[in-house]
Design an enzyme around this catalytic site. Structure first.
Site, mmCIF file in Angstrom:
data_model
loop_
_atom_site.group_PDB
_atom_site.id
_atom_site.type_symbol
_atom_site.label_atom_id
_atom_site.label_comp_id
_atom_site.label_asym_id
_atom_site.label_seq_id
_atom_site.Cartn_x
_atom_site.Cartn_y
_atom_site.Cartn_z
ATOM 1 C CG HIS A 1 4.472 -14.865 -8.183
ATOM 2 N ND1 HIS A 1 3.536 -13.880 -8.349
ATOM 3 C CD2 HIS A 1 4.991 -14.693 -6.930
ATOM 4 C CE1 HIS A 1 3.472 -13.140 -7.239
ATOM 5 N NE2 HIS A 1 4.340 -13.615 -6.370
ATOM 6 C CG HIS B 1 8.133 -10.648 -5.717
ATOM 7 N ND1 HIS B 1 8.567 -10.768 -4.409
ATOM 8 C CD2 HIS B 1 6.876 -11.164 -5.733
ATOM 9 C CE1 HIS B 1 7.628 -11.344 -3.682
ATOM 10 N NE2 HIS B 1 6.587 -11.586 -4.456
ATOM 11 C CG ASP C 1 0.376 -12.050 0.370
ATOM 12 O OD1 ASP C 1 0.503 -11.313 -0.624
ATOM 13 O OD2 ASP C 1 0.692 -13.257 0.372
ATOM 14 C CD GLU D 1 4.391 -8.631 -5.159
ATOM 15 O OE1 GLU D 1 4.059 -9.456 -6.040
ATOM 16 O OE2 GLU D 1 4.307 -8.859 -3.937
#
Length: 369
Positions: free
Chosen positions: A121, A195, A267, A333
């Protein structure tokens, strides 16, 4: 100090409040409102979406995004230690870059490594941890909040002076529009997203396992045991990652596709089905049967990361002094593929001088009976 901006033709408004706190006197809070009672709070720090109030099928309005109890808490050391990226703009590069490095034109760039041996990120101080220049402007006679940031050459190791603009808009059609644009003076890579964590029952109101989710994707990017893409693009058929037909998130969440990766929750980056390479198309639909709240996600991006809040824990004190536990919210996202620079078979995330990066995401809210 609070200043109100009002658009009489469309009845939408933005309220600006400047908040001084122990950590910074630069903190500003913007409240976007529409005629249907929807309301969104946004910080100029990290472009954080702090709250998003929408009605349920009975007209009861609740906040559906996770966030901290106080605006100033996003600046403190305790929050940065947990680092859940609540509601923030993510960049320069959303998701992971393997070994904290990439190569452009035979030049290797070494980045900040903040996730084991990788860059996650954008590094230690990504776009989620900086103050953005902010102002209110009009686009098509609609009030929008405009955020600008100059990411300087070699910031967190990335090349080029990158000028970024992000606009937030709440329409009277119950659409929350996020537009991203950027230009650079040197060849670089870029991948931006937001996010926000969603719980359509209301933040702090249990987990998200009973939410229904549809994702418009036939394939996903396979990960290794550190959640780094292997380079393989795999069909969702006969895996827990098949959301082509809407299903409860809890149905398959602990059924491993690969014992190295799954078991703690989702994820994962999905490769969105695209009719047009950069067209605005439906990526996902999330709903919650008890409240009747529904959120459709439209985007021009090529990928979508589903993250089910697997690292949330009792150390994260949210609104109303409630602790946010494991899977208290989920992220959808919109992004381009992670670690594209190391995988030439992935869509390119390279931005050249004289080009413009563009990405649009729209969250559309409604109710179902």
């Amino acid at each position: 100090m609070a200043t109100s901006f009002f658009n009489s033709k469309k009845n939408n408004s933005i309220l600006l409040e400047e908040v001084g706190c122990a950590y910074s006197k630069k903190l500003k809070i913007y409240t976007l409102k529409n005629i249907n009672g929807l309301q969104i709070e946004i910080l100029n720090f990290g472009g954080i979406v702090h709250s998003l109030h929408i009605p349920d099928k009975n007209g009861e309005i609740r906040d559906i995004v996770l966030g901290l109890n106080c605006y100033c808490d996003y600046l403190n050391k305790e929050y940065r230690k947990e680092n859940p990226y609540f509601g923030a703009i993510i960049g320069r590069y959303a998701n992971i870059l393997k070994n904290g490095e990439f190569t452009l034109d035979d030049v290797k760039y070494n980045l900040t490594k903040n996730d084991n041996n990788h860059c996650l990120h954008g590094g230690n101080i990504g776009f989620d941890k900086v103050f953005w220049d902010s102002k209110i402007t009009k686009q098509n006679n609609q009030l929008v909040l405009k955020l600008n940031y100059l990411s300087k050459d070699k910031e967190e190791g990335f090349p080029g002076n990158l000028n970024i603009e992000v606009t937030y808009q709440l329409t009277d059609k119950n659409e929350f529009k996020i537009n991203y644009t950027a230009t650079t003076d040197k060849k670089t890579i870029i991948n931006l997203t937001n996010h926000a964590y969603f719980n359509l029952k209301g933040e702090g109101n249990g987990n998200i396992l009973n939410h229904l989710l549809h994702i418009n994707a036939d394939k996903f990017t396979e990960n290794d045991n550190e959640l780094v893409p292997t380079g393989n693009i795999v069909n969702v058929d006969s895996t827990p990652l098949d959301f082509r037909v809407s299903k409860f998130i809890g149905k398959d969440i602990h059924k491993p596709y690969n014992q190295l990766v799954y078991g703690n929750g989702y994820d994962q980056n999905f490769c969105l089905n695209k009719k047009q390479k950069h067209g605005l198309e439906l990526a996902a639909c999330l709903s919650e049967p008890l409240s009747g709240r529904k959120m459709e996600v439209y985007t021009t991006a090529t990928g979508l990361q589903l993250y089910t809040g697997n690292n949330l824990n009792k150390n994260l004190i949210g609104k109303g002094n409630k602790s946010y536990y494991y899977q208290a919210g989920l992220c959808l996202e919109t992004q381009d593929y992670p670690d594209s620079a190391s995988n030439p078979n992935f869509p390119s995330t390279i931005l050249n001088p004289k080009e413009e990066y563009k990405q649009t995401t729209i969250l559309k809210f409604s109710t179902i009976k």
